[in-house]
Design an enzyme around this catalytic site. Structure first.
Site, PDB file in Angstrom:
ATOM      1  N   LYS A   1       0.809  -1.274  -0.054  1.00 52.76           N
ATOM      2  CA  LYS A   1      -0.056   0.091   0.139  1.00 52.76           C
ATOM      3  C   LYS A   1       0.827   1.269   0.059  1.00 52.76           C
ATOM      4  CE  LYS A   1      -3.761  -2.416   2.180  1.00 52.76           C
ATOM      5  NZ  LYS A   1      -4.564  -2.898   3.034  1.00 52.76           N
TER       6      LYS A   1
ATOM      7  N   GLN B   1      -5.039  -2.348   9.339  1.00 51.60           N
ATOM      8  CA  GLN B   1      -4.918  -3.500   8.833  1.00 51.60           C
ATOM      9  C   GLN B   1      -5.610  -4.716   9.562  1.00 51.60           C
ATOM     10  OE1 GLN B   1      -3.597  -3.957   5.352  1.00 51.60           O
ATOM     11  NE2 GLN B   1      -3.789  -6.072   5.600  1.00 51.60           N
TER      12      GLN B   1
ATOM     13  N   ASP C   1     -11.404   1.887   3.267  1.00 44.57           N
ATOM     14  CA  ASP C   1     -11.490   0.538   3.152  1.00 44.57           C
ATOM     15  C   ASP C   1     -12.984   0.138   2.986  1.00 44.57           C
ATOM     16  OD1 ASP C   1      -9.473  -1.345   3.248  1.00 44.57           O
ATOM     17  OD2 ASP C   1      -9.022  -1.144   5.194  1.00 44.57           O
TER      18      ASP C   1
HETATM   19  N1  GUN Z   1      -6.750  -7.610   5.450  1.00 40.91           N
HETATM   20  C1  GUN Z   1      -7.232  -8.284   4.395  1.00 40.91           C
HETATM   21  N2  GUN Z   1      -7.372  -7.697   3.235  1.00 40.91           N
HETATM   22  C2  GUN Z   1      -7.634  -6.255   3.955  1.00 40.91           C
HETATM   23  C3  GUN Z   1      -8.124  -5.205   3.532  1.00 40.91           C
HETATM   24  O1  GUN Z   1      -8.825  -5.022   2.235  1.00 40.91           O
HETATM   25  N3  GUN Z   1      -8.122  -4.013   4.256  1.00 40.91           N
HETATM   26  C4  GUN Z   1      -7.524  -4.138   5.458  1.00 40.91           C
HETATM   27  N4  GUN Z   1      -7.576  -3.077   6.417  1.00 40.91           N
HETATM   28  N5  GUN Z   1      -7.301  -5.398   6.059  1.00 40.91           N
HETATM   29  C5  GUN Z   1      -7.161  -6.558   5.288  1.00 40.91           C
END
Ligand code: GUN
Length: 294
Positions: free
Chosen positions: A52, A96, A119
């Site tokens: 990211k 996350q 998200d």
């Molecule tokens: N863990 C697995 N996929 C994601 C996601 O799309 N966003 C976040 N914040 N955590 C994750």
């Protein structure tokens, strides 16, 4: 069979985002800013957050990572979210997942300012998505719908079968594909761990989406000839003769299923890059709404 090249489409979209970000920097002298909170030392989460960070940099979005050890208290995590919520220079905030077991994930997600919830996991954004109101859409479902759109794959009136009912992929995707809108209008069946006779259902799928978290679960005998197959899974398996020592596979047995599908996403290079780019799109949207609210 046609390969759905998520990597290539994601690059095209990234160029579009990069140009838009550059324009905002020129016009307003401010760049979008994404903050990510990472708790603990889960290797996969660490990799996702690094991706990211790299993605943001590649399009001119600023990013900050807040790293905490596994034993952070829920209160401290909530205080950090408050701090980022109040920081006017930050436009998007993600926590996350997964979080350590002693932390209540619902409480944490609900604490994020919905205007910064890029998200799309906050209950307010999920509710808006359910109603078809403008909202931040979760990245993986949004990325899948964008892929179908860019490959002109018709969803209206089609039977979409989704394997897996996670809050992040299967459940929101089932809603998004069944809504009354141009790139949706599908008839959706959502299969999960208690579904019986899965094969009978998958054989009816015009579009089959595997988000079940089981390596190569979908085999050729489960797929209707000429179906569109979207693979959300990603698993590392040992490969001693490769330099890295591993290779990546999905929830679909690619070698078998690619023989009968009309379109299929590879792993890697299919859904993954689209998920990554959807987060950038949401961050740009959050930024635009804050810098120039309409
Ligand atoms: N863990 C697995 N996929 C994601 C996601 O799309 N966003 C976040 N914040 N955590 C994750």
């Amino acid at each position: 069979m046609k390969l759905i090249d998520g990597k290539q489409i994601a690059e095209v979209i990234k160029e579009e985002i990069k140009a838009e970000v550059a324009k905002y920097i020129d016009d307003y002298d401010v760049a979008p800013h994404l903050a990510a909170i990472l708790v603990g030392d889960d290797a996969a989460s660490d990799t996702y957050v690094s991706h990211k960070e790299k993605d943001c940099k590649s399009v001119g979005i600023t990013s900050s990572i807040y790293r905490f050890s596994n034993d952070i208290s829920e209160e401290e995590l909530l205080r950090t979210i408050d701090f980022i919520n109040d920081d006017e220079e930050v436009h998007g905030l993600i926590v996350q997942l997964p979080l350590p077991k002693h932390i209540n994930v619902d409480r944490v997600i609900s604490h994020i300012d919905p205007k910064k919830d890029v998200d799309g996991f906050h209950p307010l954004n999920i509710g808006k998505m359910m109603l078809g109101h403008p909202a931040f859409l979760p990245a993986t479902p949004a990325g899948i719908i964008e892929l179908l759109k860019r490959y002109n794959i018709e969803t209206s009136g089609k039977h979409c079968v989704i394997l897996g009912r996670s809050n992040i992929v299967g459940t929101p995707l089932s809603v998004m594909l069944s809504r009354k809108s141009k790139h949706a209008n599908a008839t959706v069946t959502l299969c999960h761990s208690k579904t019986t006779d899965i094969k009978e259902i998958t054989l009816q799928a015009d579009i089959l989406i595997a988000a079940i978290g089981m390596p190569e679960f979908v085999t050729a005998e489960m797929v209707k000839p000429d179906a569109v197959v979207i693979d959300v899974g990603i698993h590392r398996i040992p490969a001693p003769n490769l330099l890295s020592g591993f290779r990546l596979i999905g929830d679909v047995n690619f070698d078998e299923v690619s023989e009968i599908a009309s379109y299929i996403t590879p792993v890697p290079g299919g859904v993954g890059p689209m998920t990554r780019v959807a987060l950038l799109q949401n961050t740009l949207t959050a930024f635009k709404q804050m810098v120039r609210p309409s």
